[in-house]
Design a protein around this motif. Structure first.
Motif, PDB file in Angstrom:
ATOM      1  N   ARG A 147       0.836  -1.207   0.000  1.00  0.00           N
ATOM      2  CA  ARG A 147       0.000   0.000   0.000  1.00  0.00           C
ATOM      3  C   ARG A 147       0.874   1.262   0.000  1.00  0.00           C
ATOM      4  O   ARG A 147       0.571   2.235  -0.707  1.00  0.00           O
ATOM      5  N   ARG A 148       1.943   1.267   0.771  1.00  0.00           N
ATOM      6  CA  ARG A 148       2.838   2.430   0.797  1.00  0.00           C
ATOM      7  C   ARG A 148       3.441   2.672  -0.579  1.00  0.00           C
ATOM      8  O   ARG A 148       3.541   3.821  -1.033  1.00  0.00           O
ATOM      9  N   ILE A 149       3.869   1.597  -1.231  1.00  0.00           N
ATOM     10  CA  ILE A 149       4.448   1.713  -2.576  1.00  0.00           C
ATOM     11  C   ILE A 149       3.412   2.276  -3.544  1.00  0.00           C
ATOM     12  O   ILE A 149       3.705   3.167  -4.356  1.00  0.00           O
ATOM     13  N   ALA A 150       2.192   1.765  -3.456  1.00  0.00           N
ATOM     14  CA  ALA A 150       1.131   2.223  -4.350  1.00  0.00           C
ATOM     15  C   ALA A 150       0.795   3.694  -4.121  1.00  0.00           C
ATOM     16  O   ALA A 150       0.592   4.461  -5.073  1.00  0.00           O
ATOM     17  N   GLU A 151       0.748   4.103  -2.856  1.00  0.00           N
ATOM     18  CA  GLU A 151       0.435   5.497  -2.545  1.00  0.00           C
ATOM     19  C   GLU A 151       1.539   6.427  -3.040  1.00  0.00           C
ATOM     20  O   GLU A 151       1.267   7.521  -3.542  1.00  0.00           O
ATOM     21  N   LEU A 152       2.787   5.990  -2.895  1.00  0.00           N
ATOM     22  CA  LEU A 152       3.902   6.780  -3.399  1.00  0.00           C
ATOM     23  C   LEU A 152       3.839   6.870  -4.920  1.00  0.00           C
ATOM     24  O   LEU A 152       4.047   7.942  -5.509  1.00  0.00           O
ATOM     25  N   ALA A 153       3.527   5.743  -5.577  1.00  0.00           N
ATOM     26  CA  ALA A 153       3.423   5.730  -7.037  1.00  0.00           C
ATOM     27  C   ALA A 153       2.324   6.660  -7.520  1.00  0.00           C
ATOM     28  O   ALA A 153       2.466   7.329  -8.556  1.00  0.00           O
ATOM     29  N   GLU A 154       1.232   6.708  -6.779  1.00  0.00           N
ATOM     30  CA  GLU A 154       0.116   7.579  -7.181  1.00  0.00           C
ATOM     31  C   GLU A 154       0.539   9.038  -7.214  1.00  0.00           C
ATOM     32  O   GLU A 154       0.079   9.817  -8.051  1.00  0.00           O
ATOM     33  N   MET A 155       1.456   9.427  -6.329  1.00  0.00           N
ATOM     34  CA  MET A 155       1.951  10.802  -6.329  1.00  0.00           C
ATOM     35  C   MET A 155       2.736  11.114  -7.602  1.00  0.00           C
ATOM     36  O   MET A 155       2.877  12.276  -7.984  1.00  0.00           O
ATOM     37  N   TYR A 156       3.273  10.056  -8.227  1.00  0.00           N
ATOM     38  CA  TYR A 156       4.024  10.227  -9.479  1.00  0.00           C
ATOM     39  C   TYR A 156       3.171   9.849 -10.692  1.00  0.00           C
ATOM     40  O   TYR A 156       3.694   9.662 -11.783  1.00  0.00           O
ATOM     41  N   HIS A 157       1.866   9.713 -10.486  1.00  0.00           N
ATOM     42  CA  HIS A 157       0.919   9.399 -11.559  1.00  0.00           C
ATOM     43  C   HIS A 157       1.270   8.074 -12.242  1.00  0.00           C
ATOM     44  O   HIS A 157       1.195   7.939 -13.462  1.00  0.00           O
ATOM     45  N   MET A 158       1.664   7.094 -11.444  1.00  0.00           N
ATOM     46  CA  MET A 158       2.062   5.791 -11.949  1.00  0.00           C
ATOM     47  C   MET A 158       1.126   4.719 -11.420  1.00  0.00           C
ATOM     48  O   MET A 158       0.580   4.817 -10.326  1.00  0.00           O
ATOM     49  N   SER A 159       0.951   3.663 -12.230  1.00  0.00           N
ATOM     50  CA  SER A 159       0.184   2.496 -11.809  1.00  0.00           C
ATOM     51  C   SER A 159       1.125   1.418 -11.288  1.00  0.00           C
ATOM     52  O   SER A 159       2.332   1.450 -11.545  1.00  0.00           O
ATOM     53  N   ILE A 160       0.569   0.464 -10.543  1.00  0.00           N
ATOM     54  CA  ILE A 160       1.368  -0.676 -10.129  1.00  0.00           C
ATOM     55  C   ILE A 160       0.722  -1.957 -10.659  1.00  0.00           C
ATOM     56  O   ILE A 160      -0.496  -2.072 -10.761  1.00  0.00           O
ATOM     57  N   ALA A 161       1.577  -2.896 -11.014  1.00  0.00           N
ATOM     58  CA  ALA A 161       1.153  -4.207 -11.506  1.00  0.00           C
ATOM     59  C   ALA A 161       1.908  -5.245 -10.693  1.00  0.00           C
ATOM     60  O   ALA A 161       2.971  -5.717 -11.103  1.00  0.00           O
ATOM     61  N   PRO A 162       1.408  -5.601  -9.514  1.00  0.00           N
ATOM     62  CA  PRO A 162       2.168  -6.470  -8.620  1.00  0.00           C
ATOM     63  C   PRO A 162       2.550  -7.804  -9.238  1.00  0.00           C
ATOM     64  O   PRO A 162       1.785  -8.394 -10.008  1.00  0.00           O
ATOM     65  N   HIS A 163       3.743  -8.261  -8.878  1.00  0.00           N
ATOM     66  CA  HIS A 163       4.233  -9.582  -9.275  1.00  0.00           C
ATOM     67  C   HIS A 163       3.758 -10.587  -8.240  1.00  0.00           C
ATOM     68  O   HIS A 163       3.686 -10.287  -7.057  1.00  0.00           O
ATOM     69  N   TYR A 164       3.422 -11.788  -8.698  1.00  0.00           N
ATOM     70  CA  TYR A 164       2.927 -12.790  -7.762  1.00  0.00           C
ATOM     71  C   TYR A 164       3.175 -14.170  -8.350  1.00  0.00           C
ATOM     72  O   TYR A 164       2.778 -14.467  -9.476  1.00  0.00           O
ATOM     73  N   MET A 165       3.868 -15.011  -7.609  1.00  0.00           N
ATOM     74  CA  MET A 165       4.135 -16.378  -8.048  1.00  0.00           C
ATOM     75  C   MET A 165       4.148 -17.272  -6.820  1.00  0.00           C
ATOM     76  O   MET A 165       5.184 -17.513  -6.219  1.00  0.00           O
ATOM     77  N   ALA A 166       2.958 -17.717  -6.404  1.00  0.00           N
ATOM     78  CA  ALA A 166       2.853 -18.520  -5.193  1.00  0.00           C
ATOM     79  C   ALA A 166       1.545 -19.297  -5.247  1.00  0.00           C
ATOM     80  O   ALA A 166       0.940 -19.448  -6.301  1.00  0.00           O
ATOM     81  N   SER A 167       1.093 -19.769  -4.098  1.00  0.00           N
ATOM     82  CA  SER A 167      -0.109 -20.595  -4.036  1.00  0.00           C
ATOM     83  C   SER A 167      -1.364 -19.753  -4.262  1.00  0.00           C
ATOM     84  O   SER A 167      -1.327 -18.520  -4.268  1.00  0.00           O
ATOM     85  N   THR A 168      -2.504 -20.439  -4.390  1.00  0.00           N
ATOM     86  CA  THR A 168      -3.774 -19.736  -4.532  1.00  0.00           C
ATOM     87  C   THR A 168      -4.115 -18.961  -3.269  1.00  0.00           C
ATOM     88  O   THR A 168      -4.788 -17.941  -3.338  1.00  0.00           O
ATOM     89  N   VAL A 169      -3.671 -19.429  -2.116  1.00  0.00           N
ATOM     90  CA  VAL A 169      -3.915 -18.716  -0.860  1.00  0.00           C
ATOM     91  C   VAL A 169      -3.245 -17.345  -0.920  1.00  0.00           C
ATOM     92  O   VAL A 169      -3.865 -16.308  -0.639  1.00  0.00           O
ATOM     93  N   ALA A 170      -1.970 -17.324  -1.316  1.00  0.00           N
ATOM     94  CA  ALA A 170      -1.264 -16.049  -1.471  1.00  0.00           C
ATOM     95  C   ALA A 170      -1.918 -15.208  -2.559  1.00  0.00           C
ATOM     96  O   ALA A 170      -1.979 -13.978  -2.463  1.00  0.00           O
ATOM     97  N   GLY A 171      -2.416 -15.883  -3.598  1.00  0.00           N
ATOM     98  CA  GLY A 171      -3.090 -15.171  -4.673  1.00  0.00           C
ATOM     99  C   GLY A 171      -4.340 -14.458  -4.189  1.00  0.00           C
ATOM    100  O   GLY A 171      -4.598 -13.304  -4.547  1.00  0.00           O
ATOM    101  N   MET A 172      -5.124 -15.125  -3.370  1.00  0.00           N
ATOM    102  CA  MET A 172      -6.336 -14.504  -2.844  1.00  0.00           C
ATOM    103  C   MET A 172      -6.003 -13.361  -1.891  1.00  0.00           C
ATOM    104  O   MET A 172      -6.714 -12.353  -1.842  1.00  0.00           O
ATOM    105  N   ALA A 173      -4.934 -13.522  -1.123  1.00  0.00           N
ATOM    106  CA  ALA A 173      -4.483 -12.404  -0.287  1.00  0.00           C
ATOM    107  C   ALA A 173      -4.110 -11.212  -1.164  1.00  0.00           C
ATOM    108  O   ALA A 173      -4.461 -10.066  -0.859  1.00  0.00           O
ATOM    109  N   ALA A 174      -3.421 -11.494  -2.277  1.00  0.00           N
ATOM    110  CA  ALA A 174      -3.046 -10.427  -3.210  1.00  0.00           C
ATOM    111  C   ALA A 174      -4.267  -9.756  -3.810  1.00  0.00           C
ATOM    112  O   ALA A 174      -4.295  -8.536  -4.007  1.00  0.00           O
ATOM    113  N   VAL A 175      -5.292 -10.542  -4.104  1.00  0.00           N
ATOM    114  CA  VAL A 175      -6.524  -9.988  -4.669  1.00  0.00           C
ATOM    115  C   VAL A 175      -7.153  -8.987  -3.701  1.00  0.00           C
ATOM    116  O   VAL A 175      -7.586  -7.900  -4.110  1.00  0.00           O
TER     117      VAL A 175
END
Length: 206
Positions: free
Chosen positions: A112-140
């Motif tokens: 969230r901190r990274i995303a908020e900082l990026a928003e100040m620079y008018h940038m989007s984030i596309a998180p990387h994720y390579m783990a189980s479905t449990v981690a995937g749902m947490a990411a969602v």
């Protein structure tokens, strides 16, 4: 070089102009060769080109030179930990999109901190994720709270258990995952299904 460009051209021709296409170069090039690839795929309208040069300390300046000389959007950041390292990328204009790996970058709060900082620079984030479905749902859940979220990178299509290990089967539908609305992460493990994939002779401790 030619093989890489023609392969990307073939992909674009196969899927047409209206489907987003992103390419990961896995940090395989030096600055000059990475820039050549970025320039030579500008006509293919990529959503992003990821890690054109190898990540080492001090390479932010080299990546900034690439980013400023090409129209191809540059995405990077999957190996960084913490918002402070991402700040240098933004300050120097070294990429167009940020790609924090949610567990590696520091979890939900740091993402969230990274995303908020990026928003100040008018940038989007596309998180990387390579783990189980449990981690995937947490990411969602995390991504659903981020206004400048673009996409969640996913690498597990070749692992059958990924789509069946939860009570929610095949959670990706038409390229999207619905945010579960149950308690906690909104998911439960399908222990019977998981048991089918345990290698013979392996002992589980409860």
């Amino acid at each position: 070089h030619e093989h890489i460009v023609t392969t990307i051209e073939a992909l674009r021709n196969a899927i047409g102009p209206y489907i987003d296409l992103s390419i990961d170069l896995h940090g395989s090039f030096n600055m000059i060769d990475g820039l050549r690839v970025c320039k030579d795929v500008e006509h293919l309208d990529l959503l992003w080109l990821e890690d054109p040069i190898r990540w080492e300390w001090g390479n932010v300046d080299a990546l900034a030179k690439i980013c400023k000389q090409t129209e191809t959007p540059i995405c990077t950041g999957e190996i960084f930990y913490g918002a402070k390292l991402f700040r240098e990328l933004m300050e120097k204009g070294a990429c167009d999109l940020l790609e924090p790996d949610i567990p590696r970058s520091g979890g939900a709060i740091e993402t969230r901190r990274i995303a908020e900082l990026a928003e100040m620079y008018h940038m989007s984030i596309a998180p990387h994720y390579m783990a189980s479905t449990v981690a995937g749902m947490a990411a969602v859940h995390i991504c659903a709270t981020i206004p400048n979220f673009l996409a969640l990178e996913y690498h597990s299509a070749n692992i059958p258990l990924w789509s069946t290990m939860l009570n929610i089967k095949n959670p990706i539908r038409d390229g999207y995952i619905a945010v579960p609305d149950g308690p906690g992460l909104g998911i439960e493990l399908d222990e019977e299904e998981i048991t089918k994939h345990i290698p013979e002779g392996m002992v589980l401790w409860s």
